[in-house]
Design a protein around this motif. Structure first.
Motif, PDB file in Angstrom:
ATOM      1  N   ASP A   1       0.822  -1.094  -0.190  1.00 45.92           N
ATOM      2  CA  ASP A   1      -0.080  -0.126   0.080  1.00 45.92           C
ATOM      3  C   ASP A   1       0.753   1.239  -0.143  1.00 45.92           C
TER       4      ASP A   1
ATOM      5  N   LEU B   1       1.565   6.477  -2.262  1.00 46.44           N
ATOM      6  CA  LEU B   1       0.656   5.487  -1.429  1.00 46.44           C
ATOM      7  C   LEU B   1      -0.572   4.971  -2.828  1.00 46.44           C
TER       8      LEU B   1
ATOM      9  N   ALA C   1      -4.733   9.168   3.841  1.00 41.90           N
ATOM     10  CA  ALA C   1      -3.559   9.518   4.095  1.00 41.90           C
ATOM     11  C   ALA C   1      -3.616  11.215   3.679  1.00 41.90           C
TER      12      ALA C   1
ATOM     13  N   THR D   1      -5.331   3.012   0.690  1.00 48.26           N
ATOM     14  CA  THR D   1      -4.712   3.961   1.613  1.00 48.26           C
ATOM     15  C   THR D   1      -4.300   5.428   1.474  1.00 48.26           C
TER      16      THR D   1
END
Length: 186
Positions: A2, A12, A20, A16
């Motif tokens: 990820d 990323l 984030a 995810t």
């Protein structure tokens, strides 16, 4: 997988990526957030991006014409003027949502505006996902000479969402695969 680390920034993938981005924005206290698109990504990629990041509906959207012929200092000047008119300052964030032209040019614009503002790359083409958006390469063309003006400056992060590949035609997918093969051979 990820998350990958590339120098000073994270790359990323998938699920995810958006949490984030939300976390970075909530923790960083950016004064303003801008999203740079081209005419194509504004139509096909901005709506899903705004669905994944609802607060993006309140951010300023900057649009450049689509295509390599617009990867110029003249286009940069237009974006810098828009940033200035909209009150961008040293603590602003520029999110580059698009292919290689948008991520290269947007990274250069951010790197030079007020001696550098933060930026994030969200590549929407396979070629940009495997090359243009990572490694800190920013720049524009000088006439017929590709990437002659630019800087090496890393984004805060790169978000790779394979769902954007669904917006591409076969030619663009093939171009991305060719770039991957080239990297493998090198």
């Amino acid at each position: 997988m990820d998350v990958l680390h590339s120098g000073s920034h994270k790359i990323l993938f998938g699920s995810t990526a958006y949490p984030a981005l939300n976390q970075l924005i909530s923790e960083s206290e950016f004064s303003k957030v801008f999203v740079l698109t081209d005419a194509n990504t504004r139509t096909s990629c901005l709506p899903p991006f705004q669905k994944y990041i609802p607060q993006a509906n309140r951010w300023e959207i900057l649009e450049i014409p689509a295509g390599e012929t617009f990867k110029t200092l003249h286009t940069c000047l237009s974006v810098w003027e828009q940033l200035s008119e909209l009150g961008a300052d040293r603590k602003s964030l520029l999110i580059n949502l698009g292919g290689g032209v948008v991520t290269d040019l947007g990274g250069f614009v951010a790197s030079a505006y007020q001696r550098g503002i933060s930026f994030i790359n969200i590549p929407t083409t396979l070629l940009a996902m495997v090359d243009a958006s990572v490694g800190g390469k920013t720049g524009v063309d000088l006439g017929p000479l590709k990437n002659q003006i630019g800087l090496i400056n890393s984004p805060e992060m790169v978000l790779i969402d394979p769902r954007y590949l669904e917006t591409l035609d076969d030619r663009q997918i093939t171009s991305g695969f060719a770039e991957m093969l080239k990297h493998g051979l090198i």
